[in-house]
Design a protein around this motif. Structure first.
Motif, short mmCIF file in Angstrom:
data_model
loop_
_atom_site.label_atom_id
_atom_site.label_comp_id
_atom_site.label_asym_id
_atom_site.label_seq_id
_atom_site.Cartn_x
_atom_site.Cartn_y
_atom_site.Cartn_z
N ALA A 127 0.82 -1.22 0.00
CA ALA A 127 0.00 0.00 0.00
C ALA A 127 0.85 1.27 0.00
O ALA A 127 0.42 2.31 -0.51
N ASP A 128 2.06 1.21 0.56
CA ASP A 128 2.90 2.40 0.63
C ASP A 128 3.96 2.45 -0.47
O ASP A 128 4.92 3.24 -0.39
N ALA A 129 3.80 1.63 -1.50
CA ALA A 129 4.78 1.60 -2.60
C ALA A 129 4.83 2.95 -3.31
O ALA A 129 3.82 3.66 -3.41
N ARG A 130 6.01 3.30 -3.82
CA ARG A 130 6.20 4.55 -4.56
C ARG A 130 6.43 4.23 -6.02
O ARG A 130 7.16 3.30 -6.37
N PHE A 131 5.81 5.04 -6.88
CA PHE A 131 5.90 4.81 -8.32
C PHE A 131 6.33 6.09 -9.04
O PHE A 131 6.20 7.20 -8.50
N ARG A 132 6.79 5.91 -10.27
CA ARG A 132 7.03 7.03 -11.17
C ARG A 132 6.74 6.57 -12.59
O ARG A 132 6.61 5.36 -12.86
N LEU A 133 6.62 7.54 -13.48
CA LEU A 133 6.50 7.24 -14.90
C LEU A 133 7.89 7.02 -15.48
O LEU A 133 8.82 7.78 -15.17
N LYS A 134 8.02 6.01 -16.32
CA LYS A 134 9.34 5.73 -16.89
C LYS A 134 9.86 6.93 -17.66
O LYS A 134 11.06 7.25 -17.64
N GLN A 135 8.94 7.64 -18.36
CA GLN A 135 9.38 8.75 -19.21
C GLN A 135 9.67 10.04 -18.43
O GLN A 135 10.15 11.01 -18.99
N GLU A 136 9.34 10.03 -17.12
CA GLU A 136 9.58 11.25 -16.32
C GLU A 136 10.09 10.85 -14.94
O GLU A 136 9.30 10.55 -14.03
N GLU A 137 11.40 10.88 -14.76
CA GLU A 137 11.99 10.41 -13.51
C GLU A 137 11.57 11.26 -12.31
O GLU A 137 11.58 10.79 -11.17
N GLY A 138 11.19 12.51 -12.55
CA GLY A 138 10.78 13.38 -11.46
C GLY A 138 9.33 13.22 -11.04
O GLY A 138 8.89 13.87 -10.09
N SER A 139 8.58 12.39 -11.73
CA SER A 139 7.18 12.18 -11.37
C SER A 139 7.09 11.33 -10.11
O SER A 139 8.02 10.61 -9.76
N SER A 140 5.96 11.42 -9.43
CA SER A 140 5.78 10.69 -8.17
C SER A 140 4.33 10.27 -8.03
O SER A 140 3.42 11.11 -8.17
N LEU A 141 4.12 8.97 -7.74
CA LEU A 141 2.76 8.44 -7.64
C LEU A 141 2.67 7.47 -6.48
O LEU A 141 3.62 6.77 -6.16
N SER A 142 1.49 7.43 -5.86
CA SER A 142 1.23 6.47 -4.79
C SER A 142 -0.17 5.89 -4.95
O SER A 142 -1.03 6.48 -5.62
N LEU A 143 -0.40 4.74 -4.33
CA LEU A 143 -1.69 4.06 -4.44
C LEU A 143 -2.77 4.79 -3.66
O LEU A 143 -2.51 5.34 -2.59
N GLN A 144 -3.98 4.76 -4.21
CA GLN A 144 -5.16 5.27 -3.52
C GLN A 144 -6.10 4.10 -3.23
O GLN A 144 -6.12 3.12 -3.98
#
Length: 301
Positions: free
Chosen positions: A276-293
């Motif tokens: 649930a606390d995993a961190r993600f990003r888009l491959k094409q944008e290393e500065g992006s940041s995403l988390s699960l909802q």
């Protein structure tokens, strides 16, 4: 972080990125029953269901929302899937009394605070049901989908179509695009949790794989909702990476995405055991940041 949120009043959304395929003729329900995951025969006029249309290996040509009218069935999909899906849907139609045609009628969304009351006043409906020339579908509280053979003359303020699709993402509702055809079995899009699969209806295309995924636990992926920030445009099929210590590893693909002012909400198919606390990003944008909802429904096998 602001969400894709409901407008403050009933608002009309054009739905141009939605294809309507019509099935008519006396064999329409019987014919479709042998093609798709949902129980078509169980639908009465004014009812609807989600469902999936699979290849013989159980991989999806499309997911859809199926509307049952008194004289026809309407299958709502993303337009991009039609080039491959429609020929498959029509493949055995010559042996049945069924006519299959595309671009049938018009669809619009109505969403915003007070929409349930507005629909009740306009059409006398508390839940999904038939309207003149079509059907009104209650997606969730204060959010409705209207489909009609005639143009709907509704005097409501208009909203951007992108917001409607953002609300679909927030609701955890999948919309397969052409880039994903042949990639996923229905359970990977959570169709079993959204009442889009019948495990008692009998045979249909791909049924063995779908049943095996349920009864043998053969499926290890699911649809997740993620949110965060990104500056580059995000599209269906873009690659997500998960952080593992100091490294990043490919984790899944974007199904649908909504972006506004640097904020991003998306659905993606990921391993079911994703933390649930995993961190993600888009491959094409290393500065992006995403988390699960959290999903707004219970995930089932």
């Amino acid at each position: 972080m602001s969400l894709p949120t409901l407008p403050a009043e009933p608002t009309l959304f054009p739905l141009t990125d939605l294809a309507i395929t019509s099935l008519s003729g006396p064999d329409r329900a019987k014919y479709l029953q042998g093609q798709v995951t949902c129980d078509v025969n169980a639908l009465q006029p004014g009812q609807h269901t989600l469902g999936g249309h699979c290849d013989p290996k159980g991989k999806l040509w499309s997911d859809f929302r199926l509307l049952c009218l008194s004289d026809r069935l309407l299958m709502l999909t993303k337009p991009s899937v039609l080039a491959r899906q429609l020929p498959e849907l029509k493949k055995f139609a010559i042996f049945a009394k069924v006519e299959i045609s595309e671009n049938h009628g018009q669809a619009v969304g109505v969403a915003g605070q007070g929409t349930d009351g507005w629909i009740a006043g306009q059409y006398g409906l508390q839940q999904s049901g038939l309207i003149e020339g079509g059907m009104a579908v209650r997606i969730e509280a204060d959010r409705w989908l209207l489909v009609s053979e005639q143009p709907l003359a509704l005097t409501l303020p208009s909203g951007p179509e992108s917001l409607w699709w953002g609300l679909e993402i927030k609701a955890g509702i999948p919309h397969l695009e052409a880039v994903h055809q042949g990639e996923y079995i229905p359970q990977m899009l959570n169709l079993q949790a959204l009442d889009g699969i019948s495990f008692t209806k009998g045979c249909y295309m791909g049924q063995e794989t779908v049943a095996r995924a349920k009864y043998r636990g053969a499926n290890n992926r699911a649809l997740f909702v993620l949110s965060g920030t990104a500056t580059t445009p995000v599209a269906s099929g873009d690659t997500l990476e998960i952080q593992l210590g100091d490294n990043w590893r490919r984790s899944g693909m974007v199904l649908n995405a909504w972006q506004q002012d640097g904020e991003l909400w998306l659905t993606a198919v990921l391993p079911k055991d994703t933390e649930a606390d995993a961190r993600f990003r888009l491959k094409q944008e290393e500065g992006s940041s995403l988390s699960l909802q959290p999903l707004p429904y219970q995930l089932t096998e």
